[in-house]
Design a protein around this motif. Sequence first.
Motif, PDB file in Angstrom:
ATOM      1  N   THR A  27       0.562  -1.660   0.051  1.00 48.85           N
ATOM      2  CA  THR A  27       0.028  -0.081  -0.111  1.00 48.85           C
ATOM      3  C   THR A  27       1.055   1.237   0.217  1.00 48.85           C
ATOM      4  O   THR A  27       1.764   1.746   0.291  1.00 48.85           O
ATOM      5  CB  THR A  27      -1.053   0.189   1.049  1.00 48.85           C
ATOM      6  OG1 THR A  27       0.207   0.368   2.312  1.00 48.85           O
ATOM      7  CG2 THR A  27      -1.984  -1.303   0.948  1.00 48.85           C
ATOM      8  N   PRO A  28       0.282   2.558  -0.260  1.00 44.97           N
ATOM      9  CA  PRO A  28       1.004   3.639  -0.858  1.00 44.97           C
ATOM     10  C   PRO A  28       1.179   4.519   0.952  1.00 44.97           C
ATOM     11  O   PRO A  28       1.157   5.780   0.967  1.00 44.97           O
ATOM     12  CB  PRO A  28       0.711   4.518  -1.565  1.00 44.97           C
ATOM     13  CG  PRO A  28      -1.426   3.864  -1.302  1.00 44.97           C
ATOM     14  CD  PRO A  28      -1.228   2.999  -1.332  1.00 44.97           C
ATOM     15  N   ASP A  29       1.000   3.519   1.549  1.00 49.17           N
ATOM     16  CA  ASP A  29       1.722   4.774   3.347  1.00 49.17           C
ATOM     17  C   ASP A  29       2.769   4.183   3.729  1.00 49.17           C
ATOM     18  O   ASP A  29       2.979   2.794   3.985  1.00 49.17           O
ATOM     19  CB  ASP A  29       0.399   3.633   3.734  1.00 49.17           C
ATOM     20  CG  ASP A  29       0.505   3.920   5.749  1.00 49.17           C
ATOM     21  OD1 ASP A  29       1.112   5.499   6.076  1.00 49.17           O
ATOM     22  OD2 ASP A  29       0.359   3.580   6.420  1.00 49.17           O
ATOM     23  N   TYR A 102      -6.285   7.321  -1.873  1.00 44.82           N
ATOM     24  CA  TYR A 102      -5.485   7.900  -3.209  1.00 44.82           C
ATOM     25  C   TYR A 102      -5.762   9.372  -3.160  1.00 44.82           C
ATOM     26  O   TYR A 102      -4.549  10.078  -3.389  1.00 44.82           O
ATOM     27  CB  TYR A 102      -5.819   6.663  -3.966  1.00 44.82           C
ATOM     28  CG  TYR A 102      -5.059   5.762  -4.390  1.00 44.82           C
ATOM     29  CD1 TYR A 102      -3.622   5.586  -4.468  1.00 44.82           C
ATOM     30  CD2 TYR A 102      -5.592   4.464  -3.711  1.00 44.82           C
ATOM     31  CE1 TYR A 102      -3.408   4.345  -4.667  1.00 44.82           C
ATOM     32  CE2 TYR A 102      -5.075   3.286  -2.908  1.00 44.82           C
ATOM     33  CZ  TYR A 102      -4.388   3.128  -4.125  1.00 44.82           C
ATOM     34  OH  TYR A 102      -3.551   1.788  -3.913  1.00 44.82           O
ATOM     35  N   ALA A 103      -6.392   9.429  -2.972  1.00 45.14           N
ATOM     36  CA  ALA A 103      -7.050  11.492  -2.534  1.00 45.14           C
ATOM     37  C   ALA A 103      -5.777  11.531  -2.046  1.00 45.14           C
ATOM     38  O   ALA A 103      -4.283  13.698  -2.387  1.00 45.14           O
ATOM     39  CB  ALA A 103      -8.110  11.994  -3.066  1.00 45.14           C
ATOM     40  N   ILE A 104      -5.861  11.677  -0.515  1.00 44.84           N
ATOM     41  CA  ILE A 104      -5.249  11.763   0.192  1.00 44.84           C
ATOM     42  C   ILE A 104      -3.053  12.003   0.094  1.00 44.84           C
ATOM     43  O   ILE A 104      -1.993  12.856   0.301  1.00 44.84           O
ATOM     44  CB  ILE A 104      -4.691  11.077   1.599  1.00 44.84           C
ATOM     45  CG1 ILE A 104      -5.895  11.372   2.048  1.00 44.84           C
ATOM     46  CG2 ILE A 104      -3.453  11.526   1.696  1.00 44.84           C
ATOM     47  CD1 ILE A 104      -6.646  10.664   2.820  1.00 44.84           C
ATOM     48  N   GLN A 108      -0.171  15.025  -1.582  1.00 44.72           N
ATOM     49  CA  GLN A 108       0.969  14.903  -0.633  1.00 44.72           C
ATOM     50  C   GLN A 108       0.773  16.262   0.356  1.00 44.72           C
ATOM     51  O   GLN A 108       2.081  16.509   0.503  1.00 44.72           O
ATOM     52  CB  GLN A 108       2.162  15.084  -2.293  1.00 44.72           C
ATOM     53  CG  GLN A 108       2.068  14.217  -3.211  1.00 44.72           C
ATOM     54  CD  GLN A 108       3.341  14.279  -4.175  1.00 44.72           C
ATOM     55  OE1 GLN A 108       3.084  15.384  -4.772  1.00 44.72           O
ATOM     56  NE2 GLN A 108       4.210  13.881  -3.925  1.00 44.72           N
ATOM     57  N   HIS A 109       0.483  16.010   0.949  1.00 42.76           N
ATOM     58  CA  HIS A 109       0.443  16.595   2.315  1.00 42.76           C
ATOM     59  C   HIS A 109       0.903  15.948   3.270  1.00 42.76           C
ATOM     60  O   HIS A 109       0.066  15.266   3.836  1.00 42.76           O
ATOM     61  CB  HIS A 109      -1.266  16.970   2.688  1.00 42.76           C
ATOM     62  CG  HIS A 109      -1.060  18.633   3.487  1.00 42.76           C
ATOM     63  ND1 HIS A 109      -1.402  18.638   5.206  1.00 42.76           N
ATOM     64  CD2 HIS A 109      -0.891  19.625   3.456  1.00 42.76           C
ATOM     65  CE1 HIS A 109      -1.382  19.089   5.160  1.00 42.76           C
ATOM     66  NE2 HIS A 109      -1.964  20.180   4.392  1.00 42.76           N
TER      67      HIS A 109
END
Length: 144
Positions: A27-29, A102-104, A108-109
């Motif tokens: 996952t992208p975490d 995926y919006a988060i 890229q905040h």
Amino acid sequence: MNLKTKTLGIILFLVLLACSLFKDAITPDYLNTPPAFMLNPANPDYRTIFELYQTHTLFWVKAHLFSLLFIVIPASLIYIWYNKQLAMFTLYLLAVIYVIEYAIVWAQHPMLNVHILPKVNRYFHSPFVFLFLFAAFTLLPQKE
């Protein structure tokens, strides 16, 4: 519901459980997933999300496909065990969670990535949401 349908549902649920064990590898975490370190602002090779999609294409393909499993499998289980309307509700609900996650990532905040993304990621890529929906749909009267 016949034995074949129950067996298929149980197998799909076990696949969902098995897939959830890999959430810290795909996952992208970046806080919990070592391969996603490229998303960490402290990374010296930190780039925009567009550049990361180009340079780490395989990671993103795996991440999106993995996330789609957590939409398709629960919706399929609800379809098998309940009905089409509840399955469509499940599909839409999980698709919204997917878009939020995926919006988060795309935003890229740093604050969202540290405080919100790990929580969304933990629950979305686990059987908890499905189990909650399963329990809620079980409590619904049959006529609704």
